[in-house]
Design a protein around this motif. Structure first.
Motif, PDB file in Angstrom:
ATOM      1  N   HIS A 130       0.844  -1.199   0.000  1.00  0.00           N
ATOM      2  CA  HIS A 130       0.000   0.000   0.000  1.00  0.00           C
ATOM      3  C   HIS A 130       0.879   1.249   0.000  1.00  0.00           C
ATOM      4  O   HIS A 130       1.845   1.348   0.745  1.00  0.00           O
ATOM      5  CB  HIS A 130      -0.913   0.008   1.224  1.00  0.00           C
ATOM      6  N   ILE A 131       0.525   2.223  -0.831  1.00  0.00           N
ATOM      7  CA  ILE A 131       1.284   3.469  -0.910  1.00  0.00           C
ATOM      8  C   ILE A 131       0.478   4.637  -0.342  1.00  0.00           C
ATOM      9  O   ILE A 131       0.948   5.346   0.534  1.00  0.00           O
ATOM     10  CB  ILE A 131       1.708   3.770  -2.362  1.00  0.00           C
ATOM     11  N   SER A 132      -0.744   4.856  -0.855  1.00  0.00           N
ATOM     12  CA  SER A 132      -1.525   5.999  -0.375  1.00  0.00           C
ATOM     13  C   SER A 132      -3.006   5.786  -0.654  1.00  0.00           C
ATOM     14  O   SER A 132      -3.402   4.890  -1.394  1.00  0.00           O
ATOM     15  CB  SER A 132      -1.057   7.289  -1.051  1.00  0.00           C
ATOM     16  N   ASN A 172      -1.661   1.165  -4.738  1.00  0.00           N
ATOM     17  CA  ASN A 172      -0.843   0.045  -4.298  1.00  0.00           C
ATOM     18  C   ASN A 172       0.266  -0.188  -5.312  1.00  0.00           C
ATOM     19  O   ASN A 172       0.158   0.205  -6.476  1.00  0.00           O
ATOM     20  CB  ASN A 172      -1.686  -1.229  -4.152  1.00  0.00           C
ATOM     21  N   TYR A 173       1.318  -0.846  -4.859  1.00  0.00           N
ATOM     22  CA  TYR A 173       2.446  -1.172  -5.730  1.00  0.00           C
ATOM     23  C   TYR A 173       2.624  -2.679  -5.755  1.00  0.00           C
ATOM     24  O   TYR A 173       2.622  -3.345  -4.721  1.00  0.00           O
ATOM     25  CB  TYR A 173       3.721  -0.498  -5.206  1.00  0.00           C
ATOM     26  N   ILE A 179      -0.861   0.532  -9.036  1.00  0.00           N
ATOM     27  CA  ILE A 179      -2.266   0.311  -9.327  1.00  0.00           C
ATOM     28  C   ILE A 179      -3.092   1.288  -8.502  1.00  0.00           C
ATOM     29  O   ILE A 179      -3.031   1.277  -7.278  1.00  0.00           O
ATOM     30  CB  ILE A 179      -2.672  -1.136  -9.007  1.00  0.00           C
ATOM     31  N   PHE A 180      -3.842   2.157  -9.193  1.00  0.00           N
ATOM     32  CA  PHE A 180      -4.796   3.052  -8.555  1.00  0.00           C
ATOM     33  C   PHE A 180      -6.171   2.406  -8.689  1.00  0.00           C
ATOM     34  O   PHE A 180      -6.665   2.209  -9.792  1.00  0.00           O
ATOM     35  CB  PHE A 180      -4.805   4.425  -9.235  1.00  0.00           C
ATOM     36  N   GLN A 181      -6.784   2.078  -7.567  1.00  0.00           N
ATOM     37  CA  GLN A 181      -8.075   1.392  -7.563  1.00  0.00           C
ATOM     38  C   GLN A 181      -9.111   2.290  -6.909  1.00  0.00           C
ATOM     39  O   GLN A 181      -8.892   2.791  -5.819  1.00  0.00           O
ATOM     40  CB  GLN A 181      -7.967   0.073  -6.787  1.00  0.00           C
ATOM     41  N   PRO A 207       8.007   3.134  -7.015  1.00  0.00           N
ATOM     42  CA  PRO A 207       8.012   4.243  -6.066  1.00  0.00           C
ATOM     43  C   PRO A 207       8.794   3.963  -4.784  1.00  0.00           C
ATOM     44  O   PRO A 207       9.009   4.880  -3.998  1.00  0.00           O
ATOM     45  CB  PRO A 207       6.534   4.415  -5.751  1.00  0.00           C
ATOM     46  N   LEU A 208       9.232   2.750  -4.577  1.00  0.00           N
ATOM     47  CA  LEU A 208       9.896   2.406  -3.332  1.00  0.00           C
ATOM     48  C   LEU A 208      11.404   2.661  -3.349  1.00  0.00           C
ATOM     49  O   LEU A 208      12.076   2.453  -2.369  1.00  0.00           O
ATOM     50  CB  LEU A 208       9.611   0.943  -2.973  1.00  0.00           C
ATOM     51  N   LYS A 209      11.967   3.108  -4.462  1.00  0.00           N
ATOM     52  CA  LYS A 209      13.404   3.372  -4.539  1.00  0.00           C
ATOM     53  C   LYS A 209      13.698   4.802  -4.212  1.00  0.00           C
ATOM     54  O   LYS A 209      13.017   5.707  -4.432  1.00  0.00           O
ATOM     55  CB  LYS A 209      13.945   3.026  -5.923  1.00  0.00           C
TER      56      LYS A 209
END
Length: 118
Positions: free
Chosen positions: A72-74, A86-87, A95-97, A116-118
Motif C-alpha cells: 500500500h502506498i496511499s 498500491n504497488y 495500481i490506482f483502484q 516508487p519504493l526506490k
C-alpha cells in the motif's frame, strides 16, 4: 459511531412497523412484508449511498484489504469515492483502484514500470 446509530435506527423502524402492523392491527403477513421492505431498502440505501458518506464526512468505519503481494502506498478521496494506490513489486506496476458507492463502476489505473519504493 454514526454507522451504529444508523443500524439501531433501522432496526427500530423495522421492529416498530412489525409491532404496529402485525401486533396492533393483527395483520402479520402484511407486517412481515412491510418490515421486510423497510429492511431491504435500508440495507441497500446504506450499501449504495451512505457507507462512504459516513466514513468521509462523519467518521464512520470501512475496511479495504490490500491484495496479497502488493504494497500500500496511499489513499485519497475524490468527491465521494476512495482511491487507493498500491504497488505490485512482481510486475513493477502501480495500481490506482477506485472504491465507489456500492462498489459499482469502479475505476482502475495501472502504471507500468513504476517503482516508487526506490
Amino acid at each position: 459511531m454514526i454507522t451504529i446509530f444508523y443500524w439501531i435506527f433501522l432496526a427500530a423502524i423495522v421492529l416498530g412497523v412489525l409491532y404496529f402492523i402485525g401486533h396492533s392491527l393483527k395483520k402479520w403477513p402484511a407486517g412481515f412484508f412491510v418490515a421486510g421492505f423497510f429492511l431491504v431498502v435500508g440495507v441497500l440505501f446504506y450499501y449504495f449511498y451512505l457507507e462512504q458518506a459516513f466514513v468521509k464526512n462523519w467518521g464512520g468505519k470501512m475496511s479495504v484489504k490490500v491484495p496479497q503481494g502488493q504494497v500500500h502506498i496511499s489513499a485519497t478521496w475524490k468527491d465521494d469515492n476512495l482511491w487507493i494506490e498500491n504497488y505490485d513489486p512482481v510486475s513493477n506496476t502501480c495500481i490506482f483502484q477506485e472504491y465507489s458507492r456500492g462498489h459499482m463502476l469502479e475505476g482502475k489505473v495501472v502504471i507500468k514500470d513504476c517503482n516508487p519504493l526506490k
